[in-house]
Enzyme design. Structure first.
Site, PDB file in Angstrom:
ATOM      1  N   LEU A  34       0.808  -1.212   0.000  1.00 12.50           N
ATOM      2  CA  LEU A  34       0.000   0.000   0.000  1.00 12.50           C
ATOM      3  C   LEU A  34       0.840   1.261   0.000  1.00 12.50           C
ATOM      4  O   LEU A  34       0.400   2.309  -0.455  1.00 12.50           O
ATOM      5  CB  LEU A  34      -0.929   0.004   1.222  1.00 12.50           C
ATOM      6  CG  LEU A  34      -1.923  -1.154   1.321  1.00 12.50           C
ATOM      7  CD1 LEU A  34      -2.724  -1.044   2.610  1.00 12.50           C
ATOM      8  CD2 LEU A  34      -2.839  -1.176   0.116  1.00 12.50           C
ATOM      9  N   GLY A  35       2.040   1.179   0.543  1.00 10.42           N
ATOM     10  CA  GLY A  35       2.904   2.351   0.592  1.00 10.42           C
ATOM     11  C   GLY A  35       4.139   2.070   1.404  1.00 10.42           C
ATOM     12  O   GLY A  35       4.232   1.067   2.120  1.00 10.42           O
ATOM     13  N   VAL A  42       3.819  -0.610   4.310  1.00 10.04           N
ATOM     14  CA  VAL A  42       2.501  -1.070   4.719  1.00 10.04           C
ATOM     15  C   VAL A  42       1.929  -1.932   3.598  1.00 10.04           C
ATOM     16  O   VAL A  42       1.956  -1.548   2.428  1.00 10.04           O
ATOM     17  CB  VAL A  42       1.558   0.111   5.011  1.00 10.04           C
ATOM     18  CG1 VAL A  42       0.182  -0.399   5.437  1.00 10.04           C
ATOM     19  CG2 VAL A  42       2.138   0.999   6.093  1.00 10.04           C
ATOM     20  N   ASP A 153       5.698  12.053  15.466  1.00 16.81           N
ATOM     21  CA  ASP A 153       5.920  12.196  14.027  1.00 16.81           C
ATOM     22  C   ASP A 153       4.607  12.585  13.338  1.00 16.81           C
ATOM     23  O   ASP A 153       4.206  11.962  12.356  1.00 16.81           O
ATOM     24  CB  ASP A 153       6.474  10.892  13.441  1.00 16.81           C
ATOM     25  CG  ASP A 153       7.097  11.097  12.061  1.00 16.81           C
ATOM     26  OD1 ASP A 153       7.381  12.268  11.699  1.00 16.81           O
ATOM     27  OD2 ASP A 153       7.298  10.099  11.341  1.00 16.81           O
TER      28      ASP A 153
END
Length: 691
Positions: A34-35, A42, A153
């Site tokens: 997904l990324g 992920v 973050d």
């Protein structure tokens, strides 16, 4: 990406980091990526047992090879998994200690992230849409902060979006990952994306939840303008900008934005944490106010890099100036004719008016402005403003994050601590209150007001000093306050402090005085003193008196006393009343123990579970033992492990025995060693009675 510090593992491992579809991680079968980011990737993955997909966050392999990272990741994963909020991506599971990879399984979110929205609208999103997204993110962050978790973050890529029946909703992800990996980066030791990182992190100062407020402010700027606040070309200049450059105006890039947003950005991105919004929700509320209540917003350019709009003093009788003040206040949703008049008096040097203006701002939630006015009045010698400023600083000091599920957070001194058996003492506190600048400043203002005779300041100063472990000084101020006005809460706290210092005769006298003045906490604690020297009958009478008045601590103490006397039915009733009234984890745990001893195992399990989910380690352990006793070993293992990771030695031993019983000898050996026991059955944890 410019402004990022890339961890060394990523640059070393290069293209070997991506896992192929069909690969298995922790039993999950990966179906697609997904990324990816600086820490890991992920994947969409199939659950090994249930018919559902999950989002599987897998850290890059080099991290899993670092023992320090594994320990830190395990600690953070425990905290992250405890967060349950509609604006936080739910964490379902995590890696086992022996797994090859470090991973978290989460609920998949279908709509992408805010970074993708910015890429689609590079000039900036609609301000009202931005406000709604920031409100969602702020709610999730504040929930985490209340539960002792910093994000560290916050940035657009870590805020996901999804369409719901009631509209677009934002979700936070990647909590705590940056902290777990801070030991693996070079130079600054900061893993978070630099474009959004608070300056105190680069200066190696203490970091609290207001670092997340700063990062959310940077995210707000990016969403509004399509650019990060400081448009630099390399990490060094990015760090320098955060440390020294004033916050920019979003209207320099997008002039049509509401003018009040300049003040919001300036406050959120203040270099000094104490000058920022005290919570993320306070930031979000001001964003909403700025973009939805702009009818009377100033038409001229709002001053950049100021905390509050400057109010020009007016000549006496200048009704136009009163009207102008009113328009400005209305643009801030604070309009009140009385306040506008007070502002004129305050601008002319009236300290009483300054103090009242501060109170008005505080009541409307404008805390930064309230501090400004209180400080002006206090510096001019107004004792009430000194006291009010001390209370404001103390009540909005950063939360001290618990080091474990069983840690405590001190009760703010501005509140009357009469609903607990005793306020947190320096001997039991887990936090160093001397390192918090707001509390140091609050103490100074309390002292100035107390030396001028303000009894409320004497009391708050005494509580603060007691929490800091300065018991002699605290006792002196309690005595001065008690002698000056005889307030029941002051006498009650003085009695508690004297008891802890071994001055039992004096403690009894002050508790009796407070009890006679109607303080139910003093009635209960007087019972504790009498029970401690064997006067059980009088103690029971005092407990009943306070319990019938609704004091939950007295209910607990009465139940414990009755349990020792063998009057189990009456004890059970009082435990139930106390548990229903305040849900105190020790009450629920003690009730579980009593019910288990009476053979009511189903109810015992419920109360153990209620206490365990709010962090009572003894309840976790006892729940595990009850479950194991009826053969539910998987659930028992989970509760043993939860208690063991936060230091419960009995749970460590029981977890080791359970693992050994199914042949996992290496893991069992590790837990035995941690418990510093082997083959020695643990004794039952005492009931933590309040007697």
């Amino acid at each position: 990406m410019s402004g990022d510090l890339i961890p060394r593992y990523r640059t070393e491992l290069g293209g070997a980091l991506r896992l192929r579809p069909g690969s298995t991680v922790g039993g999950y079968v990966l179906t697609e990526m997904l990324g990816g980011g600086a820490y890991g990737a992920v994947y969409l993955a199939k659950h090994p047992r249930l018919e559902r997909n999950v989002a599987l966050k897998v850290l890059y392999p080099g991290y899993a090879a670092d023992p320090k990272v594994r320990i830190a990741f395990d600690r953070e994963a425990t905290l992250i998994a405890s967060l349950d909020h509609p604006n936080i991506v739910a964490v379902y599971d995590r890696n086992d200690p022996e797994d090859e990879h470090l991973w978290l399984s989460m609920r998949p979110v279908a709509g992408g992230d805010l970074a993708a929205l910015i890429n689609a609208e590079p000039e900036g999103l609609d301000p009202q849409r931005v406000a709604r997204l920031i409100v969602d993110a702020a709610r999730g962050l504040d929930h985490a902060h209340r539960n002792g978790v910093l994000h560290r973050d916050v940035k657009p890529a870590n805020i996901l979006v999804e369409q719901h029946p009631d509209g677009e909703r934002a979700f936070l992800t990647d909590f705590g990952i940056a902290r777990a990996l801070d030991a693996t980066v070079t130079a600054t030791g900061v893993t978070a994306t630099l474009a959004y990182t608070a300056p105190e992190r680069f200066a190696r100062q203490a970091v609290d939840h207001r670092a997340d407020v700063y990062s959310l402010g940077c995210t707000l700027f990016h969403l509004l303008t399509g650019h990060t606040p400081f448009r630099t070309t390399d990490p060094a200049s990015t760090i320098a900008a955060h440390l020294s450059e004033p916050p920019p105006s979003p209207r320099d890039l997008r002039p049509a934005l509401p003018a009040y947003l300049d003040i919001v950005i300036t406050t959120a991105l203040s270099k000094t944490p104490t000058d920022r919004y005290s919570t993320c929700s306070e930031l979000a509320e001001n964003v909403t106010r700025a973009v939805t209540a702009t009818t009377y917003a100033p038409t001229m350019s709002a001053p950049h890099n100021v905390e509050v709009a400057t109010l020009t003093p007016a000549a006496d009788g200048d009704t136009g100036a009163v009207s102008n003040h009113g328009l400005l206040l209305e643009s801030l949703n604070l309009y009140d004719p009385e306040l506008a008049t007070l502002l004129l008096a305050a601008d002319s040097g009236d300290t009483t008016a300054m103090n009242k203006v501060g109170r008005q701002h505080e009541e409307h939630g404008a805390l930064t402005e309230a501090r400004v006015w209180y400080r002006r009045a206090a510096n001019a010698g107004h004792t009430g403003a000194m006291y009010n400023l001390g209370v404001l600083l103390e009540e909005h000091a950063p939360l001290q994050l618990p080091v474990s599920l069983g840690s405590t957070v001190p009760i703010p001194a501005g509140k009357q601590p009469g609903d607990s058996e005793e306020p947190t003492s320096a001997a039991t506190a887990t936090n160093d209150l001397g390192d918090i600048p707001e509390l140091t400043e609050a103490e100074n203002w309390y002292r100035r007001a107390a030396n001028a005779g303000h009894t409320g300041a004497m009391y708050n100063l005494a509580v603060l000093l007691e929490e800091r472990g300065q018991q002699t000084d605290a006792e002196n101020w309690y005595r001065r306050a008690a002698d000056a006005e005889g307030h029941p809460a002051t006498m009650y706290n003085l009695g508690n402090l004297l008891k802890r210092r071994g001055k039992l005769g004096e403690a009894e006298n002050w508790h009796r005085r407070a009890a006679n003045a109607g303080h139910t906490g003093a009635v209960s604690n007087l019972g504790v003193l009498l029970a401690g020297r064997g006067e059980q009958t009088e103690a029971e009478g005092l407990y009943r008196r306070a319990a019938h008045a609704g004091h939950t601590g007295a209910m607990r103490n009465l139940a414990a006393l009755l349990e020792k006397k063998g009057e189990l039915t009456d004890a059970e009733n009082w435990y139930r009343r106390a548990a229903d009234a305040d849900g105190h984890p020790t009450t629920m745990y003690n009730l579980g123990n009593l019910l288990k001893g009476r053979g009511k195992l189903g109810e015992a399990e419920n109360w153990y579970r209620n206490a365990a989910v709010v962090g009572h380690t003894g309840a976790m352990y006892s729940l595990g033992a009850l479950l194991e006793g009826r053969g539910e070993r998987t659930d028992a293992e989970n509760w043993y492990r939860n208690a063991a990771v936060v230091g419960h030695t009995g749970a460590m031993y029981s977890l080791g025995a359970l693992l050994e019983g199914r042949g996992e000898r290496t893991d069992a050996e590790n837990w035995y060693r941690r418990a510093d026991r082997r083959r020695e059955p643990p004794s039952r944890e005492p009931g933590n009675r309040f007697d």
